[in-house]
Design a protein around this motif. Structure first.
Motif, mmCIF file in Angstrom:
data_model
loop_
_atom_site.group_PDB
_atom_site.id
_atom_site.type_symbol
_atom_site.label_atom_id
_atom_site.label_comp_id
_atom_site.label_asym_id
_atom_site.label_seq_id
_atom_site.Cartn_x
_atom_site.Cartn_y
_atom_site.Cartn_z
ATOM 1 N N ALA A 138 0.826 -1.206 0.000
ATOM 2 C CA ALA A 138 0.000 0.000 0.000
ATOM 3 C C ALA A 138 0.863 1.260 0.000
ATOM 4 O O ALA A 138 0.465 2.292 -0.551
ATOM 5 N N LEU A 139 2.032 1.183 0.592
ATOM 6 C CA LEU A 139 2.923 2.344 0.655
ATOM 7 C C LEU A 139 3.741 2.553 -0.617
ATOM 8 O O LEU A 139 4.387 3.590 -0.769
ATOM 9 N N LEU A 140 3.744 1.587 -1.515
ATOM 10 C CA LEU A 140 4.566 1.712 -2.725
ATOM 11 C C LEU A 140 4.166 2.899 -3.591
ATOM 12 O O LEU A 140 4.990 3.438 -4.317
ATOM 13 N N GLY A 141 2.918 3.335 -3.514
ATOM 14 C CA GLY A 141 2.475 4.468 -4.310
ATOM 15 C C GLY A 141 2.855 5.812 -3.718
ATOM 16 O O GLY A 141 2.720 6.838 -4.372
ATOM 17 N N SER A 142 3.343 5.815 -2.491
ATOM 18 C CA SER A 142 3.695 7.084 -1.852
ATOM 19 C C SER A 142 5.104 7.518 -2.263
ATOM 20 O O SER A 142 5.758 6.883 -3.077
ATOM 21 N N ARG A 143 5.573 8.569 -1.668
ATOM 22 C CA ARG A 143 6.916 9.052 -2.028
ATOM 23 C C ARG A 143 8.011 8.344 -1.233
ATOM 24 O O ARG A 143 9.184 8.607 -1.426
ATOM 25 N N TYR A 144 7.633 7.433 -0.331
ATOM 26 C CA TYR A 144 8.606 6.685 0.477
ATOM 27 C C TYR A 144 8.823 5.296 -0.118
ATOM 28 O O TYR A 144 8.632 4.281 0.517
ATOM 29 N N LYS A 145 9.241 5.240 -1.380
ATOM 30 C CA LYS A 145 9.375 3.967 -2.091
ATOM 31 C C LYS A 145 10.461 3.074 -1.494
ATOM 32 O O LYS A 145 10.309 1.865 -1.450
ATOM 33 N N LEU A 146 11.546 3.652 -1.018
ATOM 34 C CA LEU A 146 12.627 2.851 -0.456
ATOM 35 C C LEU A 146 12.176 2.179 0.837
ATOM 36 O O LEU A 146 12.409 0.976 1.039
ATOM 37 N N ALA A 147 11.525 2.935 1.707
ATOM 38 C CA ALA A 147 11.021 2.357 2.953
ATOM 39 C C ALA A 147 9.930 1.326 2.671
ATOM 40 O O ALA A 147 9.882 0.265 3.309
ATOM 41 N N ALA A 148 9.077 1.607 1.702
ATOM 42 C CA ALA A 148 8.008 0.675 1.349
ATOM 43 C C ALA A 148 8.587 -0.628 0.803
ATOM 44 O O ALA A 148 8.074 -1.713 1.104
ATOM 45 N N SER A 149 9.654 -0.543 0.033
ATOM 46 C CA SER A 149 10.295 -1.750 -0.490
ATOM 47 C C SER A 149 10.896 -2.584 0.640
ATOM 48 O O SER A 149 10.823 -3.815 0.619
ATOM 49 N N GLY A 150 11.482 -1.925 1.616
ATOM 50 C CA GLY A 150 12.025 -2.644 2.777
ATOM 51 C C GLY A 150 10.943 -3.316 3.588
ATOM 52 O O GLY A 150 11.092 -4.480 3.993
ATOM 53 N N ILE A 151 9.856 -2.613 3.823
ATOM 54 C CA ILE A 151 8.730 -3.188 4.564
ATOM 55 C C ILE A 151 8.143 -4.370 3.799
ATOM 56 O O ILE A 151 7.833 -5.416 4.383
ATOM 57 N N LEU A 152 8.019 -4.218 2.497
ATOM 58 C CA LEU A 152 7.501 -5.293 1.657
ATOM 59 C C LEU A 152 8.418 -6.518 1.715
ATOM 60 O O LEU A 152 7.942 -7.654 1.826
ATOM 61 N N GLY A 153 9.705 -6.305 1.686
ATOM 62 C CA GLY A 153 10.666 -7.413 1.772
ATOM 63 C C GLY A 153 10.605 -8.142 3.096
ATOM 64 O O GLY A 153 10.632 -9.377 3.145
ATOM 65 N N PHE A 154 10.528 -7.390 4.197
ATOM 66 C CA PHE A 154 10.419 -8.024 5.504
ATOM 67 C C PHE A 154 9.120 -8.805 5.628
ATOM 68 O O PHE A 154 9.084 -9.896 6.198
#
Length: 52
Positions: A20-36
């Motif tokens: 859900a966060l991938l569309g925001s401007r925090y793509k790097l953090a969203a990718s990390g959360i998605l990976g975890f």
């Protein structure tokens, strides 16, 4: 409660929030959360199948 159920459910929730966060401007953090989240999901699923 079956062993591995909690990590699998937690992984599903964390993966969904990361996606859900991938569309925001925090793509790097969203990718990390998605990976975890995906890691928890995979490890929980392995644990579920291992302890049948």
């Amino acid at each position: 409660m079956r062993e591995g159920l909690v990590p699998a459910v937690l992984g599903t929730v964390v993966t969904a929030s990361g996606a859900a966060l991938l569309g925001s401007r925090y793509k790097l953090a969203a990718s990390g959360i998605l990976g975890f989240g995906l890691a928890h999901l995979v490890l929980g699923t392995i644990d579920l199948f291992e302890h049948r």
